[in-house]
Design an enzyme around this catalytic site. Structure first.
Site, PDB file in Angstrom:
ATOM      1  N   ASP A   8      37.128  43.281  33.575  1.00 62.81           N
ATOM      2  CA  ASP A   8      37.095  41.825  33.738  1.00 62.81           C
ATOM      3  C   ASP A   8      36.087  41.252  32.754  1.00 62.81           C
ATOM      4  O   ASP A   8      34.900  41.584  32.803  1.00 62.81           O
ATOM      5  CB  ASP A   8      36.711  41.475  35.182  1.00 62.81           C
ATOM      6  N   HIS A  45      40.701  41.029  34.650  1.00 58.23           N
ATOM      7  CA  HIS A  45      40.754  39.925  35.610  1.00 58.23           C
ATOM      8  C   HIS A  45      42.231  39.598  35.873  1.00 58.23           C
ATOM      9  O   HIS A  45      43.058  39.627  34.971  1.00 58.23           O
ATOM     10  CB  HIS A  45      40.054  38.697  35.031  1.00 58.23           C
ATOM     11  N   CYS A  48      41.000  35.220  42.271  1.00 56.01           N
ATOM     12  CA  CYS A  48      40.374  34.448  41.208  1.00 56.01           C
ATOM     13  C   CYS A  48      39.453  33.380  41.837  1.00 56.01           C
ATOM     14  O   CYS A  48      38.557  33.735  42.595  1.00 56.01           O
ATOM     15  CB  CYS A  48      41.455  33.859  40.302  1.00 56.01           C
TER      16      CYS A  48
END
Length: 296
Positions: free
Chosen positions: A231, A263, A172
């Site tokens: 994502d 994601h 991330c």
């Protein structure tokens, strides 16, 4: 494709997340007791748990220019001069998932270190709302981030780690950190970026001078990018832009996009966990570090 002027793309991916039925999650008190953050939403009932058997683990205190930075480390017990792999965490602080990943890398033979480079902002693991978290983590300047990672490398080297075999892996916001640090430090031998944002919000320009795409020509290490096809914050088109920028600059990088994966697909404690993508991506990461002689 331009980034949202105010919201970082990794936060968009976090906000637009899937939820599962309640019975598949820990209670909030059980999750907190197990060391997980609650900011990312409910914690899955069966996250991966990696034993510390055969490892030396602990909390380090790393000197920086303006304070002592905590870090979690794990390395094979009795190992001589093991390779160093930095673990760049998500925005949620130094919680159990990041510690577990650090132990997983140690099981592969690395001296893995996860620095809490948000320590100046307080304990992020105690924040329960992303709206409170976002302005804090977005206040972290890249120059300070790079200096904190440099300090971590120096500490690991002082503890017997092999700085000639230096890698970095992140998730991330930590995936973005992989790109930034691979452009900043010529000693990095390889990086692995799990769904790290590639285009920064315009509002961050003062603190983050260049986005990963803008840093493409400055990459000093080969990077493997692992991204989710679903994502919501980092679409495949952005990954293609990064791939093209790196190719135009003659830089070595590879990418894998997992169809149907959102994601945070590697985060086995979150609803976003995508088991097939996560397992394959971990194998890809291990092989990448072996290919570039970071791992034995």
């Amino acid at each position: 494709m331009a980034a949202h002027p105010q919201i970082a793309s990794d936060f968009i991916g976090l906000i637009r997340r899937a939820y599962l039925s309640r019975r598949r999650f820990m209670t909030a008190s059980a999750a907190a007791a197990a060391g997980y953050t609650l900011t990312a939403g409910p914690v899955r009932a069966n996250p991966i748990a990696t034993s510390s058997a055969g490892l030396d683990t602990g909390i380090a205190k790393i000197d920086t220019a303006d304070g002592v930075m905590p870090a979690y480390y794990a390395k094979p017990a009795g190992a001589h001069n093991p390779p160093i792999i930095l673990v760049a965490m998500e925005v949620f602080g130094l919680h159990e998932y990041i510690k577990d990943v650090t132990r997983r890398l140690a099981k592969l033979g690395a001296f893995a270190v996860a620095p809490d480079y948000y320590f100046r902002l307080g304990d992020l693991t105690k924040i329960s709302d992303t709206k409170d978290l976002m302005p804090l983590v977005n206040s972290k300047p890249d120059a300070q981030l790079i200096a904190d990672l440099d300090a971590t490398v120096r500490w690991a080297k002082s503890q017997g780690g092999d700085a000639e075999k230096l890698g970095i892996l992140g998730f991330c916001r930590g995936g973005r950190t992989v790109w930034v640090y691979s452009a900043a430090n010529p000693d990095v031998k390889a990086g692995v970026a799990f769904y790290g944002s590639l285009v920064d919000p315009a509002a961050q320009k003062g603190l983050w001078p260049k986005s990963p795409i803008e840093l493409a020509s400055e990459m000093k290490a080969p990077v493997l990018g692992l991204y989710g096809g679903d994502d919501q914050g980092i679409p495949p088109e952005q990954v293609d832009m990064m791939k093209a920028a790196l190719a135009a600059a003659g830089k070595t990088a590879e990418f894998k996009i997992y169809p149907g994966a959102p994601h945070g697909f590697h985060a086995d404690y979150r609803p976003s966990y995508h088991e097939a993508a996560a397992k394959d991506a971990w194998i890809q990461a291990e092989n990448w570090f072996k290919r570039w002689k970071v791992l034995p």
